[in-house]
Design a protein around this motif. Structure first.
Motif, PDB file in Angstrom:
ATOM      1  N   LEU A  64      -3.300  -7.146   1.802  1.00 36.92           N
ATOM      2  CA  LEU A  64      -4.644  -6.680   1.442  1.00 36.92           C
ATOM      3  C   LEU A  64      -5.186  -5.212   1.916  1.00 36.92           C
ATOM      4  N   LEU A  65      -4.982  -5.164   3.391  1.00 36.54           N
ATOM      5  CA  LEU A  65      -5.591  -3.975   4.058  1.00 36.54           C
ATOM      6  C   LEU A  65      -4.568  -2.857   3.718  1.00 36.54           C
ATOM      7  N   ASP A  66      -3.353  -3.076   3.572  1.00 33.86           N
ATOM      8  CA  ASP A  66      -2.327  -1.917   3.052  1.00 33.86           C
ATOM      9  C   ASP A  66      -2.832  -1.522   1.793  1.00 33.86           C
ATOM     10  N   SER A  67      -3.155  -2.549   0.835  1.00 36.75           N
ATOM     11  CA  SER A  67      -3.429  -1.985  -0.532  1.00 36.75           C
ATOM     12  C   SER A  67      -4.804  -1.089  -0.659  1.00 36.75           C
ATOM     13  N   ILE A  68      -5.929  -1.654   0.189  1.00 36.99           N
ATOM     14  CA  ILE A  68      -7.020  -0.764   0.266  1.00 36.99           C
ATOM     15  C   ILE A  68      -6.951   0.251   1.025  1.00 36.99           C
ATOM     16  N   THR A  69      -6.317   0.502   2.103  1.00 37.78           N
ATOM     17  CA  THR A  69      -6.077   1.501   2.721  1.00 37.78           C
ATOM     18  C   THR A  69      -5.242   2.635   1.993  1.00 37.78           C
ATOM     19  N   GLU A  70      -4.207   2.177   1.323  1.00 41.69           N
ATOM     20  CA  GLU A  70      -3.504   3.147   0.381  1.00 41.69           C
ATOM     21  C   GLU A  70      -4.461   3.925  -0.735  1.00 41.69           C
ATOM     22  N   ALA A  71      -5.519   2.838  -1.413  1.00 37.62           N
ATOM     23  CA  ALA A  71      -6.360   3.450  -2.278  1.00 37.62           C
ATOM     24  C   ALA A  71      -7.398   4.290  -1.802  1.00 37.62           C
ATOM     25  N   LEU A  72      -7.729   4.234  -0.497  1.00 33.65           N
ATOM     26  CA  LEU A  72      -8.843   5.237   0.177  1.00 33.65           C
ATOM     27  C   LEU A  72      -7.974   6.434   0.501  1.00 33.65           C
ATOM     28  N   SER A  73      -6.642   6.222   0.678  1.00 33.94           N
ATOM     29  CA  SER A  73      -6.022   7.298   1.528  1.00 33.94           C
ATOM     30  C   SER A  73      -5.622   8.500   0.649  1.00 33.94           C
ATOM     31  N   THR A  74      -5.692   8.557  -0.564  1.00 37.00           N
ATOM     32  CA  THR A  74      -4.891   9.628  -1.247  1.00 37.00           C
ATOM     33  C   THR A  74      -6.528  10.472  -1.966  1.00 37.00           C
ATOM     34  N   GLU A  75      -6.053  11.637  -1.814  1.00 32.89           N
ATOM     35  CA  GLU A  75      -6.983  12.825  -2.187  1.00 32.89           C
ATOM     36  C   GLU A  75      -7.627  12.674  -3.740  1.00 32.89           C
ATOM     37  N   ALA A  76      -8.885  12.397  -3.598  1.00 33.39           N
ATOM     38  CA  ALA A  76      -9.570  12.407  -4.903  1.00 33.39           C
ATOM     39  C   ALA A  76     -11.364  12.305  -4.413  1.00 33.39           C
ATOM     40  N   LYS A  77     -11.965  12.594  -5.516  1.00 28.67           N
ATOM     41  CA  LYS A  77     -13.464  12.637  -5.469  1.00 28.67           C
ATOM     42  C   LYS A  77     -13.840  11.318  -4.893  1.00 28.67           C
ATOM     43  N   PRO A  78     -15.096  11.171  -3.747  1.00 20.76           N
ATOM     44  CA  PRO A  78     -15.366  10.051  -3.637  1.00 20.76           C
ATOM     45  C   PRO A  78     -15.870   8.787  -4.647  1.00 20.76           C
ATOM     46  N   ARG A  79     -16.073   9.141  -5.639  1.00 21.09           N
ATOM     47  CA  ARG A  79     -16.341   8.183  -6.951  1.00 21.09           C
ATOM     48  C   ARG A  79     -14.948   7.435  -7.183  1.00 21.09           C
ATOM     49  N   VAL A  80     -14.197   8.177  -7.361  1.00 22.92           N
ATOM     50  CA  VAL A  80     -12.971   7.690  -7.538  1.00 22.92           C
ATOM     51  C   VAL A  80     -12.199   6.817  -6.626  1.00 22.92           C
ATOM     52  N   LEU A  81     -12.383   7.283  -5.245  1.00 17.15           N
ATOM     53  CA  LEU A  81     -12.022   6.551  -4.186  1.00 17.15           C
ATOM     54  C   LEU A  81     -12.753   4.929  -4.108  1.00 17.15           C
ATOM     55  N   VAL A  82     -14.021   5.065  -4.474  1.00 21.83           N
ATOM     56  CA  VAL A  82     -14.792   3.787  -4.698  1.00 21.83           C
ATOM     57  C   VAL A  82     -14.033   3.022  -5.738  1.00 21.83           C
ATOM     58  N   GLU A  83     -13.797   3.439  -6.879  1.00 16.91           N
ATOM     59  CA  GLU A  83     -12.848   2.829  -8.055  1.00 16.91           C
ATOM     60  C   GLU A  83     -11.668   2.142  -7.370  1.00 16.91           C
ATOM     61  N   ARG A  84     -11.042   3.171  -6.815  1.00 18.12           N
ATOM     62  CA  ARG A  84      -9.729   2.682  -6.462  1.00 18.12           C
ATOM     63  C   ARG A  84      -9.724   1.545  -5.359  1.00 18.12           C
TER      64      ARG A  84
END
Length: 199
Positions: A64-84
């Protein structure tokens, strides 16, 4: 069955039983009977029921931590990071329901404060960094990023706990509503929120 295959089998059986009955409600005898092995085989691989439980929790925690970390690690606007990040949590709940139930339920000896609490602390630290940068860019106090990170992660986590049993609406709709509230606030809620990231 090789030693590694047996170990993986026992972890899978342990995950299922611990998710249903909890650590205290599961006996070493049940695990052995379900696996079709004697109790010494479990002791040989894990040392104890608690040792097996620790292995299950550690594996689920990392996934779970790896999945969320990966979602937050890619370049994107903050709103899209929250979505991911919201989709990563909901996707984990959907695909690894037993694992999520275990993370929510009992505190393993290695994490007395609780596996889910420990996980949320890791995620909050990452979100805090992102929010502090965004706040500073917009002219707000970067220091407030820590407080807002707690709010945001807490909101997503509590919604995930609720969705664990309800499963309605689907995860993309839930994520869209989460981001709608997080991004627009109560006064700016959109009637029909939609995600901006690709499906």
């Amino acid at each position: 069955m090789t030693g590694q295959q047996r170990r993986e089998q026992l972890i899978g059986i342990g995950r299922s039983l611990f998710a249903t009955r909890g650590l205290d409600g599961t006996t070493i005898e049940e695990i052995a009977a379900t696996a079709g092995v004697s109790k010494p085989v479990i002791y040989e691989h894990f040392g104890s029921k608690e040792g097996l439980y620790r292995q299950v929790v550690d594996a689920e925690f990392r996934i779970l931590l790896d999945s969320i970390t990966e979602a937050l690690s890619t370049e994107a606007k903050p709103r899209v990071l929250v979505e991911r990040a919201a989709l990563a949590l909901l996707g984990y709940i959907e695909e690894r329901t037993d694992g999520f139930r275990i993370l929510m339920r009992d505190a393993p000896p290695s994490q007395p404060e609780g596996a889910f609490s420990t996980l949320l602390s890791h995620v909050t630290a990452r979100v805090e960094h992102l929010l502090s940068d965004e706040f500073a860019r917009r002219g707000f106090s970067a220091a407030d990023g820590a407080m807002y990170a707690q709010m945001l992660v807490g909101m997503v986590a509590m919604t995930g706990q609720w969705w664990l049993d309800s499963r309605q609406p689907d995860k993309r709709a839930v994520a869209a509503h989460l981001v709608n509230l997080a991004w627009n606030g109560l006064t700016g809620l959109q009637k029909e929120p939609a995600l901006r990231s690709a499906p």
